[in-house]
Design an enzyme around this catalytic site. Structure first.
Site, PDB file in Angstrom:
ATOM      1  N   GLY A 162      10.544   4.700   7.591  1.00 44.23           N
ATOM      2  CA  GLY A 162       9.117   4.436   7.806  1.00 44.23           C
ATOM      3  C   GLY A 162       8.831   4.151   9.265  1.00 44.23           C
ATOM      4  N   SER A 179       7.533   6.265  11.426  1.00 45.97           N
ATOM      5  CA  SER A 179       6.571   7.198  12.014  1.00 45.97           C
ATOM      6  C   SER A 179       5.244   6.549  12.366  1.00 45.97           C
ATOM      7  CB  SER A 179       6.317   8.369  11.052  1.00 45.97           C
ATOM      8  OG  SER A 179       5.796   7.901   9.822  1.00 45.97           O
ATOM      9  N   VAL A 222      13.183  13.857   8.218  1.00 40.58           N
ATOM     10  CA  VAL A 222      12.208  13.731   7.129  1.00 40.58           C
ATOM     11  C   VAL A 222      12.956  13.268   5.883  1.00 40.58           C
ATOM     12  CG1 VAL A 222      10.570  14.958   5.647  1.00 40.58           C
ATOM     13  CG2 VAL A 222      10.741  15.531   8.090  1.00 40.58           C
ATOM     14  N   SER A 247       6.850  -8.947   2.109  1.00 39.11           N
ATOM     15  CA  SER A 247       5.423  -9.193   2.340  1.00 39.11           C
ATOM     16  C   SER A 247       5.060 -10.588   1.872  1.00 39.11           C
ATOM     17  CB  SER A 247       4.569  -8.188   1.576  1.00 39.11           C
ATOM     18  OG  SER A 247       3.199  -8.568   1.623  1.00 39.11           O
ATOM     19  N   TYR A 285       2.857  -4.520  -6.266  1.00 37.28           N
ATOM     20  CA  TYR A 285       3.333  -4.546  -4.872  1.00 37.28           C
ATOM     21  C   TYR A 285       4.026  -5.886  -4.570  1.00 37.28           C
ATOM     22  CZ  TYR A 285       3.062  -4.806   0.253  1.00 37.28           C
ATOM     23  OH  TYR A 285       3.352  -4.960   1.584  1.00 37.28           O
ATOM     24  N   ALA A 314       5.229  -8.072  -6.659  1.00 31.80           N
ATOM     25  CA  ALA A 314       6.424  -8.236  -7.497  1.00 31.80           C
ATOM     26  C   ALA A 314       7.582  -7.410  -6.938  1.00 31.80           C
ATOM     27  CB  ALA A 314       6.115  -7.818  -8.934  1.00 31.80           C
ATOM     28  N   LYS A 371       8.041  -6.601  -3.786  1.00 34.26           N
ATOM     29  CA  LYS A 371       8.520  -7.250  -2.561  1.00 34.26           C
ATOM     30  C   LYS A 371       9.299  -8.532  -2.895  1.00 34.26           C
ATOM     31  CE  LYS A 371       6.777  -4.576   0.818  1.00 34.26           C
ATOM     32  NZ  LYS A 371       7.666  -3.689   1.614  1.00 34.26           N
ATOM     33  N   ILE A 405      -0.925  -7.791   9.100  1.00 35.30           N
ATOM     34  CA  ILE A 405      -0.622  -7.132  10.382  1.00 35.30           C
ATOM     35  C   ILE A 405      -1.652  -6.035  10.601  1.00 35.30           C
ATOM     36  CG2 ILE A 405       1.109  -5.876  11.727  1.00 35.30           C
ATOM     37  CD1 ILE A 405       2.105  -8.662  10.911  1.00 35.30           C
TER      38      ILE A 405
END
Ligand SMILES: NC(=O)c1ccc[n+]([C@@H]2O[C@H](COP(=O)([O-])OP(=O)(O)OC[C@H]3O[C@@H](n4cnc5c(N)ncnc54)[C@H](OP(=O)(O)O)[C@@H]3O)[C@@H](O)[C@H]2O)c1
Length: 238
Positions: free
Chosen positions: A9, A11, A52, A132, A142, A144, A146, A175
């Site tokens: 991640g 990019s 990629v 997070s 999300y 859960a 993390k 952020i």
């Protein structure tokens, strides 16, 4: 001595800032992402290598590990809340699909990438996972996912510590200057998130990049199995 650093991640957003920081220090940096055009554009701008790779696809991750070879630092940055922009799921099939997407994006991707490169991590190497603040209030798939990533980080630390390897999780608060919210952040929500901090400001990608840099430095060799909160005080551990 130059290290080899893999940033999944890398990019966009926080990952890009992390990758640029290692590259500026003279390290070999490999970045990944699914969008080939965006990835190669960033790679040429920050002078990194691009592969990629969908972090949740075992075949692509296997090929990534082969392309990278021996490495010193893995930063599992790939992720995001796959519920953003999605209709509220109706029915169990839709709920299952939505939860699987978040678990794939935020848990499985880090597990697969780490597993694939673990045997190629040089002694003194480190893995840095990215969680997070949402994990502290994990009412969503999300959060859960993390939270599970943080739990897995602690367990992995005990497993790889005897090999001279460390693993930690950085847990960012809000952020800005990322694509995380896909243009859906409102002024009102932003104000509330900033008001929740003690510093009265949003975080930025460099706040996280600086923490990653420290965790990958010789001074952090006795820090492992930890969740490091970077959120301006929006969540405190006491
Ligand atoms: N921004 C925040 O407020 C915030 C707060 C807490 C935690 N975080 C976490 O910080 C990390 C970075 O997010 P960001 O804010 O920088 O968001 P971003 O700007 O949207 O960047 C996300 C990066 O992850 C990549 N990615 C997503 N899914 C991937 C997959 N399956 N395989 C490979 N690459 C993938 C994206 O590239 P492609 O789309 O091309 O694959 C992109 O490079 C995430 O784990 C996120 O959960 C962010």
């Amino acid at each position: 001595m130059a290290r080899t650093v893999l940033v999944t991640g890398g990019s966009r957003g926080i990952g890009r800032a992390v990758a640029a920081r290692f590259r500026q220090a003279g390290d070999r940096v490999v970045i990944t992402g699914r969008d080939a055009a965006k990835l190669t554009g960033t790679a040429s701008e920050i002078d990194a290598e691009a592969v990629v790779c969908d972090a949740a696809d075992p075949r692509q991750v296997r090929e990534l590990a082969e392309a990278v070879g021996e490495l010193d630092v893995l930063v599992n940055m790939a992720g995001g809340n796959t519920d953003i922009g999605r209709e509220k799921p109706e029915g169990l099939d839709a709920v299952a699909a939505a939860w699987r997407d978040n678990l794939d994006a935020n848990l499985l991707g880090a597990v697969l990438t780490t597993t694939a490169v673990l045997g190629s991590l040089n002694p003194g190497g480190t893995v840095i996972n990215v969680g997070s603040i949402a994990a502290e209030y994990a009412g969503s798939a999300y959060g859960a996912a993390k939270a599970a990533l943080a739990a897995w980080t602690a367990g992995l630390s005990a497993e790889i510590g005897p090999r001279g390897l460390t693993v930690n999780l950085i847990s960012p608060g809000y952020i800005e200057d990322t694509d995380f919210f896909r243009g859906r952040m409102t002024e009102q929500r932003r104000d509330a998130l900033v008001a929740a901090t003690h510093t009265r400001r949003a975080g930025n990608p460099d706040d996280i990049a600086a923490t990653v840099e420290f965790l990958a430095s010789p001074g952090a060799r006795h820090i492992t199995g930890q969740t490091i909160h970077v959120n301006g005080g929006a969540h405190t551990t006491r």
